[in-house]
Design a protein around this motif. Structure first.
Motif, PDB file in Angstrom:
ATOM      1  N   ARG A   1       0.589   3.636  -6.394  1.00  0.00           N
ATOM      2  CA  ARG A   1       0.136   2.869  -5.228  1.00  0.00           C
ATOM      3  C   ARG A   1       0.849   1.524  -5.130  1.00  0.00           C
ATOM      4  NH1 ARG A   1      -6.276   3.231  -5.583  1.00  0.00           N
ATOM      5  NH2 ARG A   1      -5.682   2.682  -7.703  1.00  0.00           N
ATOM      6  N   ILE A   2       1.116   0.913  -6.276  1.00  0.00           N
ATOM      7  CA  ILE A   2       1.821  -0.379  -6.242  1.00  0.00           C
ATOM      8  C   ILE A   2       3.264  -0.173  -5.784  1.00  0.00           C
ATOM      9  CG2 ILE A   2       2.740  -2.209  -7.759  1.00  0.00           C
ATOM     10  CD1 ILE A   2      -0.219  -2.578  -6.864  1.00  0.00           C
ATOM     11  N   ILE A   3       3.890   0.890  -6.274  1.00  0.00           N
ATOM     12  CA  ILE A   3       5.256   1.196  -5.818  1.00  0.00           C
ATOM     13  C   ILE A   3       5.240   1.413  -4.295  1.00  0.00           C
ATOM     14  CG2 ILE A   3       7.178   2.853  -5.988  1.00  0.00           C
ATOM     15  CD1 ILE A   3       6.312   3.363  -8.914  1.00  0.00           C
ATOM     16  N   ALA A   4       4.221   2.129  -3.813  1.00  0.00           N
ATOM     17  CA  ALA A   4       4.121   2.377  -2.367  1.00  0.00           C
ATOM     18  C   ALA A   4       3.911   1.067  -1.599  1.00  0.00           C
ATOM     19  CB  ALA A   4       2.992   3.371  -2.080  1.00  0.00           C
ATOM     20  N   LEU A   5       3.051   0.189  -2.142  1.00  0.00           N
ATOM     21  CA  LEU A   5       2.818  -1.099  -1.468  1.00  0.00           C
ATOM     22  C   LEU A   5       4.091  -1.938  -1.415  1.00  0.00           C
ATOM     23  CD1 LEU A   5      -0.686  -2.163  -2.856  1.00  0.00           C
ATOM     24  CD2 LEU A   5      -0.166  -1.539  -0.488  1.00  0.00           C
ATOM     25  N   LYS A   6       5.009  -1.692  -2.337  1.00  0.00           N
ATOM     26  CA  LYS A   6       6.274  -2.437  -2.338  1.00  0.00           C
ATOM     27  C   LYS A   6       7.384  -1.682  -1.602  1.00  0.00           C
ATOM     28  CE  LYS A   6       7.020  -4.778  -6.367  1.00  0.00           C
ATOM     29  NZ  LYS A   6       7.118  -4.863  -7.847  1.00  0.00           N
ATOM     30  N   SER A   7       7.014  -0.565  -0.957  1.00  0.00           N
ATOM     31  CA  SER A   7       8.019   0.233  -0.247  1.00  0.00           C
ATOM     32  C   SER A   7       7.576   0.552   1.180  1.00  0.00           C
ATOM     33  CB  SER A   7       8.272   1.550  -0.990  1.00  0.00           C
ATOM     34  OG  SER A   7       8.516   1.337  -2.353  1.00  0.00           O
ATOM     35  N   GLY A   8       6.691  -0.293   1.718  1.00  0.00           N
ATOM     36  CA  GLY A   8       6.309  -0.108   3.126  1.00  0.00           C
ATOM     37  C   GLY A   8       4.822   0.012   3.403  1.00  0.00           C
ATOM     38  N   ALA A   9       4.010   0.286   2.389  1.00  0.00           N
ATOM     39  CA  ALA A   9       2.571   0.482   2.626  1.00  0.00           C
ATOM     40  C   ALA A   9       1.827  -0.850   2.703  1.00  0.00           C
ATOM     41  CB  ALA A   9       1.967   1.354   1.522  1.00  0.00           C
ATOM     42  N   ASN A  10       0.693  -0.858   3.435  1.00  0.00           N
ATOM     43  CA  ASN A  10      -0.124  -2.082   3.552  1.00  0.00           C
ATOM     44  C   ASN A  10      -1.634  -1.807   3.523  1.00  0.00           C
ATOM     45  OD1 ASN A  10      -0.154  -0.876   6.156  1.00  0.00           O
ATOM     46  ND2 ASN A  10      -0.661  -2.822   7.113  1.00  0.00           N
ATOM     47  N   VAL A  11      -2.008  -0.609   3.097  1.00  0.00           N
ATOM     48  CA  VAL A  11      -3.428  -0.226   3.085  1.00  0.00           C
ATOM     49  C   VAL A  11      -3.729   0.522   1.789  1.00  0.00           C
ATOM     50  CG1 VAL A  11      -5.150   1.313   4.191  1.00  0.00           C
ATOM     51  CG2 VAL A  11      -3.573   0.006   5.634  1.00  0.00           C
ATOM     52  N   VAL A  12      -4.941   0.315   1.242  1.00  0.00           N
ATOM     53  CA  VAL A  12      -5.402   1.136   0.111  1.00  0.00           C
ATOM     54  C   VAL A  12      -6.830   1.579   0.421  1.00  0.00           C
ATOM     55  CG1 VAL A  12      -5.858   1.235  -2.385  1.00  0.00           C
ATOM     56  CG2 VAL A  12      -3.938  -0.118  -1.546  1.00  0.00           C
ATOM     57  N   MET A  13      -7.158   2.796   0.036  1.00  0.00           N
ATOM     58  CA  MET A  13      -8.484   3.345   0.354  1.00  0.00           C
ATOM     59  C   MET A  13      -9.277   3.668  -0.906  1.00  0.00           C
ATOM     60  SD  MET A  13      -7.037   5.776   3.438  1.00  0.00           S
ATOM     61  CE  MET A  13      -8.481   6.742   3.641  1.00  0.00           C
ATOM     62  N   PRO A  14      -9.866   2.662  -1.562  1.00  0.00           N
ATOM     63  CA  PRO A  14     -10.640   2.962  -2.772  1.00  0.00           C
ATOM     64  C   PRO A  14     -11.918   3.750  -2.466  1.00  0.00           C
ATOM     65  CG  PRO A  14     -10.084   0.622  -2.625  1.00  0.00           C
ATOM     66  CD  PRO A  14      -9.827   1.229  -1.279  1.00  0.00           C
ATOM     67  N   ASN A  15     -12.273   4.584  -3.405  1.00  0.00           N
ATOM     68  CA  ASN A  15     -13.471   5.397  -3.273  1.00  0.00           C
ATOM     69  C   ASN A  15     -14.711   4.528  -3.508  1.00  0.00           C
ATOM     70  OD1 ASN A  15     -15.575   7.318  -4.018  1.00  0.00           O
ATOM     71  ND2 ASN A  15     -13.915   8.803  -4.079  1.00  0.00           N
ATOM     72  N   VAL A  16     -15.721   4.663  -2.659  1.00  0.00           N
ATOM     73  CA  VAL A  16     -16.940   3.867  -2.858  1.00  0.00           C
ATOM     74  C   VAL A  16     -18.172   4.718  -3.172  1.00  0.00           C
ATOM     75  CG1 VAL A  16     -16.122   1.878  -1.527  1.00  0.00           C
ATOM     76  CG2 VAL A  16     -17.399   3.685  -0.348  1.00  0.00           C
ATOM     77  N   THR A  17     -17.952   5.993  -3.524  1.00  0.00           N
ATOM     78  CA  THR A  17     -19.101   6.796  -3.954  1.00  0.00           C
ATOM     79  C   THR A  17     -19.209   6.761  -5.477  1.00  0.00           C
ATOM     80  OG1 THR A  17     -17.772   8.803  -3.908  1.00  0.00           O
ATOM     81  CG2 THR A  17     -19.113   8.361  -1.979  1.00  0.00           C
ATOM     82  N   SER A  18     -20.338   7.247  -5.980  1.00  0.00           N
ATOM     83  CA  SER A  18     -20.506   7.153  -7.430  1.00  0.00           C
ATOM     84  C   SER A  18     -19.800   8.304  -8.140  1.00  0.00           C
ATOM     85  CB  SER A  18     -21.984   7.081  -7.795  1.00  0.00           C
ATOM     86  OG  SER A  18     -22.632   8.165  -7.219  1.00  0.00           O
ATOM     87  N   THR A  19     -19.681   8.132  -9.439  1.00  0.00           N
ATOM     88  CA  THR A  19     -18.892   9.018 -10.281  1.00  0.00           C
ATOM     89  C   THR A  19     -19.261  10.494 -10.117  1.00  0.00           C
ATOM     90  OG1 THR A  19     -19.038   7.156 -11.763  1.00  0.00           O
ATOM     91  CG2 THR A  19     -18.009   9.113 -12.647  1.00  0.00           C
ATOM     92  N   GLU A  20     -20.564  10.771  -9.913  1.00  0.00           N
ATOM     93  CA  GLU A  20     -20.979  12.175  -9.860  1.00  0.00           C
ATOM     94  C   GLU A  20     -20.261  12.971  -8.766  1.00  0.00           C
ATOM     95  OE1 GLU A  20     -25.217  10.875  -7.916  1.00  0.00           O
ATOM     96  OE2 GLU A  20     -24.951  13.020  -8.271  1.00  0.00           O
ATOM     97  N   TYR A  21     -19.876  12.335  -7.658  1.00  0.00           N
ATOM     98  CA  TYR A  21     -19.240  13.079  -6.569  1.00  0.00           C
ATOM     99  C   TYR A  21     -17.716  13.118  -6.647  1.00  0.00           C
ATOM    100  CZ  TYR A  21     -23.859  12.481  -4.503  1.00  0.00           C
ATOM    101  OH  TYR A  21     -25.196  12.493  -4.284  1.00  0.00           O
ATOM    102  N   ARG A  22     -17.143  12.124  -7.293  1.00  0.00           N
ATOM    103  CA  ARG A  22     -15.683  11.958  -7.225  1.00  0.00           C
ATOM    104  C   ARG A  22     -14.913  13.162  -7.731  1.00  0.00           C
ATOM    105  NH1 ARG A  22     -14.056   5.835  -8.112  1.00  0.00           N
ATOM    106  NH2 ARG A  22     -15.769   4.966  -6.930  1.00  0.00           N
TER     107      ARG A  22
END
Ligand code: SAH
Length: 332
Positions: free
Chosen positions: A264-285
């Protein structure tokens, strides 16, 4: 503007990679700045009626344990995400008919009270449903075309049609949503030319957001013996998309980080500007297993937010404090 043959040439050689990634980073900086927009992702159901050949949620996969988060719990996750500072909530699921229009509308209306932007990513629905969701307050819709290669599309998506996928995207645009689409990179038999067509398609529809990720082979699917997509090729498709659509939103996708520990960091340094972290709890991930070895499945929402914030700051970027509407959309 790059021509199709130039795109193909760039995709076919690794010689220009560094140049393209650096240029995409500059175009990102000049057009959308150094802010990174965080989206709180709620994967609310892994039940799906479709049979997409690559996806672990396909209905024929009997090895996964299915779940559905009920309406009140979805709303509570959104509340928590908003409390943590998220200004956009992304609601994603398999194509689960249990979630009727009425249910989705109620969820949208409740979450809208939190003064956040809402992105829906729940697959193909009718024009009237998309319209009703928009009227209820949904701001954005994310539906990848996956591939613009008609033949490959039909092989990858039994009983689905690319015409309908295109139509859904047109409806979403017509209804005034911010349009999010994208593709998979590295599907079996996918040609470089078709990837160039995918990029040109994003331009032709003037997408507001484009998510690109490498295909990752899932053991419980018919593509279990196929090779994973190539991280660098996926990154290059993403970087070229930035060059062609300079002011859109581009996520550094989770699939990129699955194939490369610093993806994700490589992507942010190659054109990306958004990250989508998961906000549900561990049981569903772990259960939302579209592909194996998904990152962060043992972390909770607070850990995820802390981890990604630290990474973003370490490369001199800052977390956006606003809803992060696509400038491509704002400036229309
Ligand atoms: N049902 C929704 C959400 C799909 S999941 C919809 O149809 O839009 C979100 C994305 O995960 C898909 O669009 C697809 O591009 C990606 N995905 C699914 N399986 C994958 C795999 N095996 N490897 C990489 N990405 C995958």
């Amino acid at each position: 503007m790059l021509s199709k043959s130039e795109i193909i040439e760039i995709l076919n050689t690794n010689e220009k990679n560094e140049e393209i990634f650096t240029l995409a980073d500059k175009v990102r900086h000049d057009n959308v700045g150094d802010e990174v927009h965080l989206r709180g992702l709620i994967e609310f159901s892994n039940i799906c009626k479709r049979q997409c050949m690559y996806c672990g949620l396909r209905s024929e996969n009997k090895a996964i344990s299915r779940y559905r988060i009920d309406e009140d719990e979805i709303i509570r996750y959104a509340q928590k995400a908003s409390d943590m500072g998220y200004k956009t909530i992304v609601l994603q699921s398999g194509e689960d008919e249990y979630f009727s229009s009425d249910k989705i509308i109620r969820i949208i209306e409740e979450i809208k009270k939190l003064d956040v932007a809402i992105t829906l990513s729940i697959g193909e629905r009718s024009y009237n449903e998309y319209k009703a969701f928009k009227e209820a307050g949904a701001d954005r819709y994310l539906i990848r075309i996956e591939t613009t290669d008609k033949n490959l599309y039909s092989k990858m998506h039994p009983n689905m049609s690319i015409e309908n996928r295109f139509r859904c995207i047109e409806y979403i645009k017509e209804l005034g949503y911010e349009v999010g689409t994208g593709c998979l990179v590295g599907l079996p038999e996918q040609s470089i030319e078709s990837l160039a067509n995918d990029i040109l398609y994003f331009k032709s529809i003037e997408a507001d957001m484009v998510g690109i990720g490498p295909f990752i082979s899932h053991p419980q699917t018919p593509l279990c013996h196929s090779n994973n997509g190539d991280f660098w090729l996926a990154l290059k498709v993403m970087a070229l998309t930035r060059l062609i659509l300079p002011n859109i939103n581009i996520p550094a996708t989770t699939a990129m980080e699955t194939l490369n520990p610093n993806g994700r960091i490589i992507a942010l340094k190659s054109g990306a500007n958004v990250v989508m972290p998961n906000v549900t709890s561990t049981e569903y991930r772990a259960k939302y297993e579209i592909y194996p070895n998904k990152i962060c499945i043992n972390e909770n929402p607070t850990q995820c937010r802390g981890c990604i914030e630290a990474k973003i700051k370490s490369i001199g970027r800052h977390i956006s404090q606003d809803k992060g509407q696509s400038l491509h959309f704002t400036n229309k």
